[in-house]
Design an enzyme around this catalytic site. Sequence first.
Site, PDB file in Angstrom:
ATOM      1  N   GLU A 187      -4.204   7.568  -4.820  1.00  0.00           N
ATOM      2  CA  GLU A 187      -4.556   6.640  -5.949  1.00  0.00           C
ATOM      3  C   GLU A 187      -5.984   7.026  -6.445  1.00  0.00           C
ATOM      4  O   GLU A 187      -6.664   7.370  -5.658  1.00  0.00           O
ATOM      5  CB  GLU A 187      -4.432   4.846  -5.817  1.00  0.00           C
ATOM      6  CG  GLU A 187      -3.332   4.716  -5.458  1.00  0.00           C
ATOM      7  CD  GLU A 187      -2.929   3.025  -5.125  1.00  0.00           C
ATOM      8  OE1 GLU A 187      -4.187   2.351  -5.550  1.00  0.00           O
ATOM      9  OE2 GLU A 187      -2.098   2.658  -4.513  1.00  0.00           O
ATOM     10  N   HIS A 240      -1.610   0.038  -9.886  1.00  0.00           N
ATOM     11  CA  HIS A 240      -2.073  -0.781  -9.082  1.00  0.00           C
ATOM     12  C   HIS A 240      -2.845  -2.091  -9.521  1.00  0.00           C
ATOM     13  O   HIS A 240      -4.077  -2.184  -9.582  1.00  0.00           O
ATOM     14  CB  HIS A 240      -3.258  -0.091  -7.961  1.00  0.00           C
ATOM     15  CG  HIS A 240      -3.351  -0.902  -6.720  1.00  0.00           C
ATOM     16  ND1 HIS A 240      -3.907  -0.259  -5.577  1.00  0.00           N
ATOM     17  CD2 HIS A 240      -3.752  -2.259  -6.635  1.00  0.00           C
ATOM     18  CE1 HIS A 240      -4.095  -1.198  -4.654  1.00  0.00           C
ATOM     19  NE2 HIS A 240      -3.815  -2.370  -5.197  1.00  0.00           N
ATOM     20  N   ARG A 260       0.796  -1.093   0.069  1.00  0.00           N
ATOM     21  CA  ARG A 260       0.168   0.115  -0.038  1.00  0.00           C
ATOM     22  C   ARG A 260       0.690   1.236   0.005  1.00  0.00           C
ATOM     23  O   ARG A 260       2.003   1.175   0.639  1.00  0.00           O
ATOM     24  CB  ARG A 260      -0.970  -0.018   1.366  1.00  0.00           C
ATOM     25  CG  ARG A 260      -1.959  -0.918   0.997  1.00  0.00           C
ATOM     26  CD  ARG A 260      -2.973  -0.825   0.208  1.00  0.00           C
ATOM     27  NE  ARG A 260      -4.110  -1.478   0.231  1.00  0.00           N
ATOM     28  CZ  ARG A 260      -4.352  -2.511  -0.561  1.00  0.00           C
ATOM     29  NH1 ARG A 260      -3.375  -2.881  -1.292  1.00  0.00           N
ATOM     30  NH2 ARG A 260      -5.613  -3.548  -0.432  1.00  0.00           N
TER      31      ARG A 260
HETATM   32  C1  8YV Z   1      -7.260  -5.243  -5.217  1.00  0.00           C
HETATM   33  C2  8YV Z   1      -5.698  -5.375  -3.719  1.00  0.00           C
HETATM   34  O1  8YV Z   1      -7.771  -5.678  -6.432  1.00  0.00           O
HETATM   35  O2  8YV Z   1      -6.486  -7.349  -2.981  1.00  0.00           O
HETATM   36  C3  8YV Z   1      -6.010  -6.200  -2.679  1.00  0.00           C
HETATM   37  O3  8YV Z   1      -5.756  -5.989  -1.463  1.00  0.00           O
HETATM   38  O4  8YV Z   1      -4.600  -4.346  -3.380  1.00  0.00           O
HETATM   39  C4  8YV Z   1      -5.802  -5.527  -5.269  1.00  0.00           C
HETATM   40  O5  8YV Z   1      -5.623  -6.755  -5.195  1.00  0.00           O
HETATM   41  C5  8YV Z   1      -7.794  -4.045  -5.137  1.00  0.00           C
HETATM   42  O6  8YV Z   1      -7.535  -3.376  -3.800  1.00  0.00           O
HETATM   43  C6  8YV Z   1      -8.952  -3.725  -5.506  1.00  0.00           C
HETATM   44  O7  8YV Z   1      -9.323  -3.258  -6.701  1.00  0.00           O
END
Ligand code: 8YV
Length: 324
Positions: free
Chosen positions: A266, A284, A237
């Site tokens: 983001e 991302h 993150r």
């Molecule tokens: C997600 C992610 O697709 O799973 C997670 O924690 O960061 C990604 O795989 C995203 O958070 C939502 O679109």
Amino acid sequence: MKKTVLAFSRITPPMVERLEQDFDVIVPDPKKGDIAAQFDEALPNAHGLIGAGRPLGARQLANAANLEVVSSVSVGYDNYDVAYFNERGIMLTNTPDVLTESTADLGFSLIMSSARRVAELDAWTKAGEWKATIAPSHFGTDVYGKTLGIVGMGNIGAAIARRGRLGFNMPILYSGNSRKPALEQELGAQFRSLDQLLAEADFVCLVVPLSEKTKHLISRRELALMKPSAILVNIARGPIVDEPALIEALQNGTLRGAGLDVYEKEPLAESPLFQLKNAVTLPHIGSATSETREAMANRAISNLTAALKGQRPQDLVNPQTFKG
Ligand code: 8YV
């Protein structure tokens, strides 16, 4: 009477179809007007929410009087105020396991592309700059045999470590809250304090969940501990890294490069990172393969369905809310 499921981010037609077998499904539609207004209007009747990428807590859920479960299509759940969910007895589920290998692939591709300047030199070639044999100024740095530091040896961290150890003969260091004897055995991984890991690793890969404890885990002081020849990869993150401090280190050359999939804010709209050739910037996409996103969707639907049918969902983040 069927229970009502409300989507808080776009969900695919096959997801809607599967959910409609058991529930009334509401998916706010931009063609029908303001999405936020449609969401707010449907919220008081919703028994379940499904989606990703939207903060949910006291403010957003005050009117969700019937809410039993929030099913997140993500493994990370930093967007949700879990203490508030617990207070309200709202179940929260996520989608671990199914995205582990895809996300590890992405982490490793950031290691490779940062080290070998793949994105930068691709842009250079396409710009018609390749007019003679490349010069040492275009050389990258090796990955094979270099030391890989994993900050946060969970499932995804371990999957990246396996790629490094088995595919690239990399000594593995890791830091985190607990020792992992099985991985020490399997991969020869060695535990280090975060500071030691930062000082020793050639590639530092961040794979910790975001929490109050990990916010700005990598700040100016930590960046200064890294070797100037090292590369930082963040697939966890954005707020785990102090982004202005990272940008400064990349600009000053006190850090060789960074491979980034996540940012403090983001989508990343404008940023000094765009000017930095030694930063690979992805939007991302850690889990973004067709197969994995489908598996995540199915897992989220199974969790939601179980919860709304009074069964314990497979991936319940806050078990104390299950009243089964
Ligand atoms: C997600 C992610 O697709 O799973 C997670 O924690 O960061 C990604 O795989 C995203 O958070 C939502 O679109």
